[in-house]
Scaffold this motif. Structure first.
Motif, PDB file in Angstrom:
ATOM      1  N   SER A 156       2.224 -11.249   3.460  1.00 26.72           N
ATOM      2  CA  SER A 156       2.876 -10.905   2.186  1.00 26.72           C
ATOM      3  C   SER A 156       4.328 -10.488   2.411  1.00 26.72           C
ATOM      4  O   SER A 156       5.199 -10.794   1.590  1.00 26.72           O
ATOM      5  N   ASN A 176       1.013  -3.276  -3.171  1.00 27.86           N
ATOM      6  CA  ASN A 176      -0.415  -2.949  -3.094  1.00 27.86           C
ATOM      7  C   ASN A 176      -1.149  -3.732  -2.015  1.00 27.86           C
ATOM      8  O   ASN A 176      -2.332  -3.507  -1.782  1.00 27.86           O
ATOM      9  N   LYS A 177      -0.467  -4.674  -1.389  1.00 27.47           N
ATOM     10  CA  LYS A 177      -1.088  -5.459  -0.314  1.00 27.47           C
ATOM     11  C   LYS A 177      -0.015  -5.839   0.698  1.00 27.47           C
ATOM     12  O   LYS A 177       0.487  -6.961   0.713  1.00 27.47           O
ATOM     13  N   ASN A 199      -1.277   6.043   1.412  1.00 30.26           N
ATOM     14  CA  ASN A 199      -1.689   4.752   0.899  1.00 30.26           C
ATOM     15  C   ASN A 199      -1.759   4.878  -0.630  1.00 30.26           C
ATOM     16  O   ASN A 199      -2.660   5.539  -1.142  1.00 30.26           O
ATOM     17  N   ASN A 200      -0.819   4.254  -1.336  1.00 27.79           N
ATOM     18  CA  ASN A 200      -0.762   4.334  -2.796  1.00 27.79           C
ATOM     19  C   ASN A 200      -0.747   5.776  -3.303  1.00 27.79           C
ATOM     20  O   ASN A 200      -1.431   6.128  -4.238  1.00 27.79           O
ATOM     21  N   SER A 260       8.624  -2.254  -1.402  1.00 28.23           N
ATOM     22  CA  SER A 260       7.197  -2.222  -1.102  1.00 28.23           C
ATOM     23  C   SER A 260       6.686  -0.849  -0.671  1.00 28.23           C
ATOM     24  O   SER A 260       5.508  -0.557  -0.849  1.00 28.23           O
ATOM     25  N   THR A 278       0.916  -6.883   4.047  1.00 27.28           N
ATOM     26  CA  THR A 278       0.410  -7.541   5.241  1.00 27.28           C
ATOM     27  C   THR A 278       1.562  -8.348   5.840  1.00 27.28           C
ATOM     28  O   THR A 278       2.558  -8.602   5.151  1.00 27.28           O
ATOM     29  N   ILE A 296       4.575  -6.820  -3.609  1.00 26.54           N
ATOM     30  CA  ILE A 296       3.604  -6.755  -2.506  1.00 26.54           C
ATOM     31  C   ILE A 296       3.161  -5.335  -2.186  1.00 26.54           C
ATOM     32  O   ILE A 296       2.387  -5.132  -1.250  1.00 26.54           O
TER      33      ILE A 296
END
Length: 182
Positions: free
Chosen positions: A101, A95-96, A175-176, A48, A98, A93
């Motif tokens: 997730s 891209n998200k 972030n990404n 991730s 949490t 997961i």
């Protein structure tokens, strides 16, 4: 600047993965339950958070291979395939990320690992029929339980620790692939 951020982030992620891999040596130092290591959590973590997908697979597998050499467990292709599946759950997961997730990927990864590694046809001591498959899965349930508990604990430490490091040190916050300053 971006390259320095990527390098710092990669270094921190790599160090966390190496530390997590060291938990495989616990049986040599302290009594502990089988399958209670950070390896599953680090597979989800790497999948991730490591930007380069190839490295997301390579780092946890390399950590496993190195720890296999030191603890003398031998090399099991099936176990490595199981961890590859867990890294893939982490990729799903990325891209998200949490708490929900992470929990879902951890449970899914542990179950997939369990299904792969306990398939009876892989072991000579179980009959190669439906009864053997069922027996193998039943006998593996305590290992699944231990892995789920370990993944919850170590996943919290890995993801929570990295989250706190990102909050404290801007140099590892991305972030990404993009720098995020809050």
């Amino acid at each position: 600047m971006i390259r320095q951020i990527q390098s710092s982030r990669f270094l921190v992620l790599s160090l966390l993965i190496i530390l997590a891999a060291c938990t495989r040596a616990l049986p040599l130092m302290l009594p502990h339950a089988w399958n209670f290591t950070a390896v599953g959590a680090l597979a989800i973590f790497a999948g991730s958070l490591i930007e380069d997908k190839r490295l997301a697979f390579i780092l946890p597998l390399a950590a496993m291979a190195i720890s296999d050499i030191f603890i003398g467990n031998g090399f099991s292709v099936v176990v490595y395939i199981g961890f590859i599946a867990m890294v893939a759950c982490g990729l799903l997961i990325r891209n998200k990320i949490t708490p929900g997730s992470i929990a879902l990927a951890s449970v899914a990864g542990a179950v997939v690992f369990f299904l792969i590694t306990n398939f009876a046809f892989l072991y000579p001591w179980y009959p190669h029929n439906v009864q053997g498959v069922v027996q193998s899965y039943i006998m593996g349930l305590p290992f699944l339980r231990n892995m789920l508990i370990a993944d919850a604990i170590y996943g919290t430490v890995l993801f929570g620790g990295f989250y706190l490091l990102e909050k404290r040190y801007v140099v590892i916050r991305m972030n990404n692939g993009n720098l995020t300053i809050k």
